[in-house]
Design a protein around this motif. Structure first.
Motif, mmCIF file in Angstrom:
data_model
loop_
_atom_site.group_PDB
_atom_site.id
_atom_site.type_symbol
_atom_site.label_atom_id
_atom_site.label_comp_id
_atom_site.label_asym_id
_atom_site.label_seq_id
_atom_site.Cartn_x
_atom_site.Cartn_y
_atom_site.Cartn_z
ATOM 1 N N ILE A 239 56.120 -16.289 117.157
ATOM 2 C CA ILE A 239 55.410 -16.721 118.564
ATOM 3 C C ILE A 239 56.341 -16.749 119.741
ATOM 4 N N VAL A 240 55.842 -16.286 120.808
ATOM 5 C CA VAL A 240 56.802 -15.880 121.907
ATOM 6 C C VAL A 240 56.191 -16.199 123.281
ATOM 7 N N GLU A 241 57.036 -16.886 124.055
ATOM 8 C CA GLU A 241 56.594 -17.168 125.287
ATOM 9 C C GLU A 241 56.398 -15.922 126.461
ATOM 10 N N VAL A 242 55.589 -15.803 127.075
ATOM 11 C CA VAL A 242 55.391 -14.448 128.076
ATOM 12 C C VAL A 242 54.547 -15.119 129.195
ATOM 13 N N HIS A 243 55.141 -14.637 130.436
ATOM 14 C CA HIS A 243 54.418 -15.146 131.537
ATOM 15 C C HIS A 243 54.551 -14.033 132.517
ATOM 16 N N PRO A 244 53.535 -13.784 133.330
ATOM 17 C CA PRO A 244 53.523 -12.817 134.406
ATOM 18 C C PRO A 244 54.680 -12.766 135.225
ATOM 19 N N ASP A 245 55.115 -14.065 135.697
ATOM 20 C CA ASP A 245 56.300 -14.274 136.778
ATOM 21 C C ASP A 245 57.189 -15.351 136.214
ATOM 22 N N PRO A 246 57.936 -15.144 135.158
ATOM 23 C CA PRO A 246 58.459 -16.299 134.672
ATOM 24 C C PRO A 246 59.325 -17.258 135.383
ATOM 25 N N ASP A 247 59.938 -16.743 136.532
ATOM 26 C CA ASP A 247 60.735 -17.618 137.479
ATOM 27 C C ASP A 247 59.754 -18.787 138.159
ATOM 28 N N LYS A 248 58.371 -18.544 138.252
ATOM 29 C CA LYS A 248 57.520 -19.347 138.901
ATOM 30 C C LYS A 248 56.818 -20.179 137.540
ATOM 31 N N TRP A 250 55.360 -22.716 135.560
ATOM 32 C CA TRP A 250 55.348 -24.495 135.427
ATOM 33 C C TRP A 250 56.113 -24.827 134.349
ATOM 34 N N SER A 251 56.250 -24.504 133.193
ATOM 35 C CA SER A 251 57.283 -24.874 132.181
ATOM 36 C C SER A 251 57.759 -23.706 131.408
ATOM 37 N N ASP A 252 59.009 -24.124 130.942
ATOM 38 C CA ASP A 252 59.905 -23.118 130.273
ATOM 39 C C ASP A 252 59.940 -21.640 130.696
ATOM 40 N N GLY A 253 59.924 -21.314 132.110
ATOM 41 C CA GLY A 253 60.194 -20.315 132.602
ATOM 42 C C GLY A 253 61.701 -19.593 132.019
ATOM 43 N N GLU A 254 62.791 -20.197 132.087
ATOM 44 C CA GLU A 254 64.115 -19.527 131.787
ATOM 45 C C GLU A 254 63.716 -18.797 130.296
ATOM 46 N N GLN A 255 63.082 -19.307 129.546
ATOM 47 C CA GLN A 255 62.867 -18.764 128.148
ATOM 48 C C GLN A 255 61.584 -17.744 128.118
ATOM 49 N N SER A 256 60.975 -17.604 129.037
ATOM 50 C CA SER A 256 59.928 -16.709 128.965
ATOM 51 C C SER A 256 60.149 -15.264 129.265
ATOM 52 N N LEU A 257 59.586 -14.353 128.593
ATOM 53 C CA LEU A 257 59.637 -12.939 128.862
ATOM 54 C C LEU A 257 58.601 -12.461 129.960
ATOM 55 N N ASP A 258 59.122 -11.611 130.883
ATOM 56 C CA ASP A 258 57.739 -10.799 131.590
ATOM 57 C C ASP A 258 57.378 -9.682 130.895
ATOM 58 N N PHE A 259 56.407 -8.988 131.468
ATOM 59 C CA PHE A 259 55.582 -7.999 130.751
ATOM 60 C C PHE A 259 56.207 -7.197 130.011
ATOM 61 N N ALA A 260 57.150 -6.777 131.014
ATOM 62 C CA ALA A 260 58.004 -5.346 130.845
ATOM 63 C C ALA A 260 59.084 -5.919 129.539
ATOM 64 N N GLU A 261 59.465 -7.063 129.708
ATOM 65 C CA GLU A 261 60.307 -7.515 128.658
ATOM 66 C C GLU A 261 59.596 -7.807 127.392
#
Ligand code: PEP
Ligand code: MN
Length: 295
Positions: A239-248, A250-261
């Motif tokens: 189970i992995v956290e993925v976000h279109p723009d992790p730096d923005k 609302w939670s856990d951005g520092e550990q979220s991968l962007d799409f390319a990652e």
């Protein structure tokens, strides 16, 4: 004489692998967790907006995920952080499932919300902070939905098995375990990933086990390595956290991968997953034979 695992964990007999309990395979929509398929669950820490969720859902689907994750009810360390969209978030998750065919996993924090969350989710997540909330575990078990039970951040393996036992004792056999890192003296990372814990859980229990490299590390650059270690330790999925723009986020951005990652991680994992599939059949046949031998 050496104490066997069966003796050591004798208080939780129903979770133990043995002649009485062969491997549990948890059916979800048109696939299963704990079988020969390695199952990836991916998505944002929190459901934020329709745009964010839909973009992520389509992306992780394209990269091979089976399950969309996203928190609508968020347990947070600070009382001032974002606590989730609640029902609105659940509705967005259901919409994403309809559009993509992905199954949905989302956290339920209170027994009062179990019925509502179970209406929208395919798998109910019990978070690390709730692992020992037995009232919640009982209510979640009775919903009949598969349960993703995350390991408490200060839970021993024995404590963890007690919680799984509570769910099984309440009539729900469909428990998926999840190692998400534990608290140790190490502070460089958010938690310490207990890879040996995954190997041990696979050895002693019949339940599927998945790895959460995002919460285990707290740093996006470590996520692919921990994912690889999870596969090698015998995990049935991630189970992995993925976000279109992790730096923005609302939670856990520092550990979220962007799409390319996320794409790069999935590509890197492919040979490891293939290796797992190669040995899986052999291990399970050997395990079944050993179980037959003990009767
Ligand atoms: C999460 O999955 O976003 C989460 C809060 O996880 P944990 O309960 O493992 O901290
Ligand atoms: Mn999170």
């Amino acid at each position: 004489m050496r104490e066997s695992w069966q003796e050591r964990f004798a208080e939780t007999p129903d979770v133990l692998l043995g002649a009485r309990h062969q491997r549990t395979i948890v059916p979800v929509l048109d696939f299963a967790v704990g079988g020969d398929e390695f199952v990836t669950m991916a998505g944002p820490c929190s459901v934020e907006t329709e745009r964010q969720l839909m973009a992520t859902a389509y992306h992780v689907l394209g990269a091979g995920a089976r399950v969309l994750r996203g928190g609508a009810f968020k347990p947070r360390t600070s009382p001032y952080s974002f606590h989730g969209l609640g029902l609105e978030g659940l509705k967005l998750l259901a919409k994403a499932r309809e559009a993509t065919g992905l199954a949905v996993v989302t956290e339920v924090m209170s027994e009062c919300d179990v019925q509502m969350v179970a209406e929208y989710a395919d798998i109910l997540q019990i978070g690390s902070r709730s692992m020992e909330n037995y009232t919640l575990l009982e209510a979640a078990a009775r919903s009949g939905r598969p349960i993703l039970l995350k390991r408490g951040m200060v839970a021993t393996i024995a404590d963890y098995l007690h919680s799984a036992q509570v769910i099984l004792s309440n009539g729900n056999p469909h428990v998926i375990l999840c190692e998400r890192g534990i608290r140790t003296f190490e502070t460089a990372m958010r938690n310490t990933f207990d890879a040996a814990g995954i190997a041990l859980l696979k050895e002693v229990t019949h339940l599927p086990v998945i790895a959460d490299p995002s919460h285990a590390s707290g740093h996006r650059d470590l996520v692919p390595a921990l994912a690889r270690i999870g596969v090698a330790a015998g995990a049935d999925g991630l189970i992995v956290e993925v976000h279109p723009d992790p730096d923005k986020a609302w939670s856990d951005g520092e550990q979220s991968l962007d799409f390319a990652e996320f794409d790069a991680m999935m590509d890197d994992l492919a040979p490891w997953i293939a290796l797992r599939e190669h040995t899986w059949g052999r291990r399970h046949t050997a395990g079944a034979r050993a179980l037959e031998a003990v009767g």
